[in-house]
Enzyme design. Structure first.
Site, mmCIF file in Angstrom:
data_model
loop_
_atom_site.group_PDB
_atom_site.id
_atom_site.type_symbol
_atom_site.label_atom_id
_atom_site.label_comp_id
_atom_site.label_asym_id
_atom_site.label_seq_id
_atom_site.Cartn_x
_atom_site.Cartn_y
_atom_site.Cartn_z
ATOM 1 N N ASP A 134 -50.798 -29.303 -43.117
ATOM 2 C CA ASP A 134 -51.664 -28.236 -43.617
ATOM 3 C C ASP A 134 -50.836 -27.015 -43.977
ATOM 4 O O ASP A 134 -51.187 -25.885 -43.636
ATOM 5 C CB ASP A 134 -52.735 -27.886 -42.572
ATOM 6 C CG ASP A 134 -53.862 -27.035 -43.164
ATOM 7 O OD1 ASP A 134 -53.921 -26.929 -44.403
ATOM 8 O OD2 ASP A 134 -54.655 -26.484 -42.385
ATOM 9 N N ASN A 141 -66.104 -39.927 -17.768
ATOM 10 C CA ASN A 141 -66.922 -39.853 -18.972
ATOM 11 C C ASN A 141 -67.275 -41.246 -19.472
ATOM 12 O O ASN A 141 -66.680 -42.244 -19.061
ATOM 13 C CB ASN A 141 -66.200 -39.076 -20.068
ATOM 14 C CG ASN A 141 -64.916 -39.752 -20.486
ATOM 15 O OD1 ASN A 141 -64.069 -40.035 -19.656
ATOM 16 N ND2 ASN A 141 -64.761 -40.010 -21.774
ATOM 17 N N LEU A 188 -60.611 -15.420 -32.865
ATOM 18 C CA LEU A 188 -59.985 -15.670 -34.156
ATOM 19 C C LEU A 188 -60.677 -16.774 -34.933
ATOM 20 O O LEU A 188 -60.767 -16.731 -36.148
ATOM 21 C CB LEU A 188 -58.508 -16.042 -33.962
ATOM 22 C CG LEU A 188 -57.598 -14.932 -33.422
ATOM 23 C CD1 LEU A 188 -56.193 -15.477 -33.212
ATOM 24 C CD2 LEU A 188 -57.571 -13.753 -34.375
ATOM 25 N N GLU A 231 -61.808 -23.245 -29.237
ATOM 26 C CA GLU A 231 -61.774 -21.916 -29.812
ATOM 27 C C GLU A 231 -60.354 -21.366 -29.757
ATOM 28 O O GLU A 231 -59.516 -21.807 -28.968
ATOM 29 C CB GLU A 231 -62.726 -20.978 -29.056
ATOM 30 C CG GLU A 231 -64.185 -21.386 -29.134
ATOM 31 C CD GLU A 231 -65.091 -20.458 -28.343
ATOM 32 O OE1 GLU A 231 -64.546 -19.667 -27.531
ATOM 33 O OE2 GLU A 231 -66.313 -20.502 -28.553
ATOM 34 N N GLY A 281 -63.160 -24.322 -33.712
ATOM 35 C CA GLY A 281 -63.232 -25.673 -34.248
ATOM 36 C C GLY A 281 -64.414 -26.400 -33.657
ATOM 37 O O GLY A 281 -65.303 -25.801 -33.036
#
Length: 851
Positions: A708, A216, A565, A572, A568
């Site tokens: 979180d 990449n 569900l 997933e 992001g």
């Protein structure tokens, strides 16, 4: 200006003739050796007017005094305020044109021995157009550059990767409140290539003998969306040529395949790689040189042909037909890496679009450069007057004389055209000006604050309200809070942790001090869209830290998709079912499953086109989750990492999350239920809170930070999870920054919001908010009477500690003793907040006696 704009405003019905002239100048990509000339800070070539700053301590420490080895004024540039914690003060240099920068130098304020200020570290940001600013990162993703150790020595730093920019900003950093001063120099040369950006598909990962080779564009400084990188520059123009063996690299401590950008025909799903080049100005292109690899044994061959289109200007059409070029047969057969020269015929263009056709399964390109020359245009068109008699005239855009007609009608016609053009220009200028200010004002109104990331820490550069500015100013005058936010038995994460090594599969992180995305929520979301556990630091290995047992590999065919569900930015989360779990001997069961009954699991999936850093973080997360063995923590059951896409399989509780459960219930008081509404008792709430505290006590014992904690991330029966961020149901609980980061600010401690410090103590703060949610049976958001911006302002009030901060009110059924525990969780001094061990003991022993 009139000449250049006239080309844009010519009506499309007019016939354009584009003869050109050129000076045949060779413009090839620069290398570091060619570009190490001082650009003029020290010798005064850069004028004072091109050196600006965010602020200055006094007239004698203005930006113009920030020149390397100079001592005018008080000897350096010094900002007005402290650079901690905001890191928003900067020194800016305008180079007036695009430059290739390979080196920077910094120095402190000496002032003949009277100066004591210098920057131990700094951050670089740069821009090519003055609007889009990019934070420079080294080849390992580290943003922070080590600076000076004293006031007089010059410290030179190589920029690897190099920078192509017109504007450069130096942001001095500090780990405490202190004054800093700075003198700088830039080293490089003019960017004669004139390339502003290129657009290309993201590179792919090649697996050779079980080891990944990352192909990449790791230094690309633009954006990535839907598998395409755009708006930036990267490794195709960094001057580094790859060798015959593409798995080897010329750079130290980087991963295999670093020197090449590569694509798989199968993964790309098409027969060619499309790359588009945008230049600063129109140029005449004579030759394109492409350095490509031709490793036959691995299915890697140079492209078989290239088809290019040319666009002379932004508002002009593409050339037709496209130029088709075949690669010579000898280049296809030669097994070595080699530069391939392709003649472009001297065609004018500001934008090039080239399609490189695959010759085999893989195509690897290391560098692209152009031979081009300056461009000038003679624009001719035919205009018709009312008597249908034609009048041919020409207007030179290259300084050539204008052909005139002897009749007075010609002058009148030219005068009318010029008048119309000026009128149109005035109207366009007014429209653009109004749109610009409307956009600016809209951004100021809608965006609460902007973010500036550094490796592992998130600092807010400014808040739209006045509060954060006051917070920064107050920091100098009243900094009474200790810089440590960890309990005395723990060690605070280093402010600038070392960058991780290149991605490795075994082991993915050192056992002694694992650093796992310490406070970078965006990085974590980019991996799987939902994980929020973090490891700030481990000073010594925990009992399970040395466990290097391979993760259990699960066969993909056993996972039966049920529903999605959440999702992001790059991954997933799916709800799946394992029909016969007893048939999988390597499956780690969280509990006994009856024979013949399927097992529901949550599957986190990493998208196949994810970057190597995302893949590395994903593997790290799997190793970390495999260590979390506690009855109140979601367990990792297995992984699928033998092929793409990478997957992690975790427990899934059929009863759902705690927020949904409590929000449909009424707290049972002493008078009993009034209707048939589902109820819940105070002892049941305390029992669940105790289980959450037990799970968090386990995480804190490993020095893990969740970041979180909330009822949405607690499943029933009580197991602490991390799905909240990825579920659309709870999108309103997260504050989005400029469309990128999402932060649960209503659950975050003040130091998290203002300084990006996530610790066990900040998890304790979030637990207090979670306990408030439970005792309010999740009927409303925390601080529901405040907007997101007011929540951020309230964090500033906690910092200033003038008694104006707002606390969550005591729920009706909450005893005062339990509310006092919540208040202690929200203590301004994070060292005075209780530990999870104390909270767990209180909830299991004392809270039940308060009913």
């Amino acid at each position: 200006m009139l000449r250049s704009l006239f080309l844009i405003l010519v009506p499309p019905s007019l016939c354009l003739c584009l003869p050109f002239s050129h000076t045949h100048t060779q413009t090839l990509t620069h290398t570091h050796a060619q570009c190490r000339y001082a650009l003029g800070m020290e010798d005064g070539t850069i004028p004072d007017s091109d050196i600006t700053a965010s602020s200055a301590w006094s007239d004698s420490t203005e930006a113009k005094h920030g020149r390397l080895s100079k001592g005018e004024g008080d000897g350096a540039w010094c900002p007005a305020g402290a650079v901690f914690p905001s890191a928003s003060e900067y020194l800016q240099v305008d180079l007036r044109s695009l430059h290739f920068l390979a080196l920077v130098g910094t120095q402190g304020r000496h002032a003949d021995g009277h100066g004591r200020e210098f920057a131990r570290s700094y951050r670089l940001r740069y821009s090519r157009d003055g609007r889009t600013w990019i934070t420079w990162k080294d080849r390992w993703g580290q943003e922070v550059v080590s600076g000076n150790e004293n006031t007089y020595d010059v410290v030179l730093k190589d920029l690897g990767p190099p920078i192509v920019a017109r504007y450069v900003r130096f942001y001095p950093l500090a780990d405490r409140v202190m004054s800093v001063c700075l003198r700088v120099e830039l080293y490089g040369c003019l960017w004669n290539d004139g390339l502003l950006m290129y657009t290309a598909p993201v590179g792919h990962v090649m697996h050779l003998s079980g080891s990944p080779v990352y192909l990449n564009d790791s230094t690309y400084d633009g954006s990535i969306e839907s598998g395409v990188q755009f708006g930036g520059l990267g490794q195709l123009f960094d001057g580094v040529l790859g060798g015959n063996d593409f798995t080897e690299t010329k750079e130290l401590r980087v991963w295999p395949g670093y020197d090449y950008l590569g694509w798989s025909r199968e993964a790309l799903g098409q027969g060619s790689v499309d790359i588009e080049f945008h230049f600063e100005k129109t140029r005449n292109f004579h030759t394109m040189q492409v350095h490509s690899n031709n490793h036959h044994t691995q299915g890697v061959r140079v492209f078989s042909k290239v088809e290019c289109q040319f666009k002379p200007g932004l508002l002009l059409p593409w050339s037709s037909p496209p130029l088709s070029l075949a690669v010579p047969l000898e280049d296809l057969k030669d097994p070595s890496s080699r530069p391939i020269s392709l003649p472009l015929g001297g065609r004018p263009a500001q934008i090039l679009r080239c399609q490189f056709a695959f010759a085999d399964r893989w195509m690897l390109i290391s560098e692209i450069s152009f031979y081009s020359g300056t461009f000038s245009v003679l624009l001719s068109f035919t205009a018709f007057h009312s008597h249908s008699s034609s009048l041919l005239f020409s207007l030179s855009l290259a300084g050539l004389p204008v052909a005139k007609d002897d009749s007075s009608n010609t002058a009148i016609l030219i005068g009318c055209l010029v008048g119309i053009i000026l009128l149109l220009l005035a109207v366009i200028a007014v429209i653009l000006w109004r749109q610009y200010w409307k956009k600016i004002l809209g951004k100021v109104k809608e965006e609460g604050f902007q973010n500036d990331f550094q490796n592992g820490y998130h600092y807010l550069s400014h808040v739209s309200s006045h509060s954060y500015l006051m917070c920064v100013l107050a920091f100098q005058a009243e900094m009474s809070l200790s810089s440590s936010c960890l309990p005395p038995t723990q060690e605070e994460p280093p402010p600038y942790p070392d960058a991780p090594p290149y991605p490795a599969l075994s082991p993915p992180f050192p056992a002694s001090v694992p650093h796992y995305a310490e406070a970078d929520i965006v990085s974590l979301q980019g991996v799987s869209g939902n994980n929020t556990y973090a490891v700030p630091a481990l000073t010594s290995p925990s009992p399970t830290a040395a466990d290097c047992t391979p993760l259990p590999e699960l066969p993909r065919h056993c996972l039966v998709f049920k529903e999605k569900l959440g999702e992001g930015q790059f991954g997933e989360v799916h709800l799946c079912e394992i029909e016969s779990p007893q048939d999988l001997p390597n499956l780690e069961f969280p509990f006994n499953v009856r024979k013949g009954r399927p097992l529901l699991v949550a599957v986190k999936i990493l998208r196949p086109d994810a970057s190597k850093n995302a893949r590395n973080d994903f593997l790290k997360e799997g190793k970390i989750l495999s260590r979390l063995k506690d009855p109140n923590i979601i367990s990792l059951l297995g992984v699928c990492v033998s092929s793409d896409p990478l997957c992690m399989v975790t427990e899934y509780m059929e009863s759902g999350d705690l927020n949904q459960y409590l929000s449909h219930r009424v707290l049972l008081d002493k008078t009993g239920p009034t209707h048939n509404t589902p109820t819940i008792s105070y002892p049941a709430l305390i029992a669940m809170a105790s289980q959450i505290a037990s799970g968090m006590k386990f995480l804190s014992s490993l020095n893990f930070v969740h970041r979180d904690l909330a009822t949405r991330n607690c499943l029933r029966p009580i197991k602490i999870a991390d799905f909240g961020m990825s579920r659309n149901l709870y999108a309103g609980d997260y504050y989005r920054i400029q469309g990128r980061a999402v932060l649960p600010i209503r659950w975050m401690a003040w130091e998290c919001i203002l300084m990006g410090k996530f610790t066990t103590a900040s998890d304790v703060w979030a637990f207090g908010v979670t306990l408030w949610e439970m005792l309010s049976v999740c009927q409303e958001q925390p601080y529901s009477n405040l907007t997101d911006e007011q929540v951020i302002d309230n964090a500033g009030e906690f910092f200033r500690d003038h008694g104006r901060q707002v606390y969550l009110s005591r729920p009706d059924v909450c005893p005062q003793g339990l509310y006092d525990l919540m208040l202690s969780c929200w203590n301004r001094d994070c060292k005075l907040r209780p530990s999870f061990a104390h909270i767990h003991s209180f909830l299991t022993e004392d809270a039940m006696n308060m009913v």
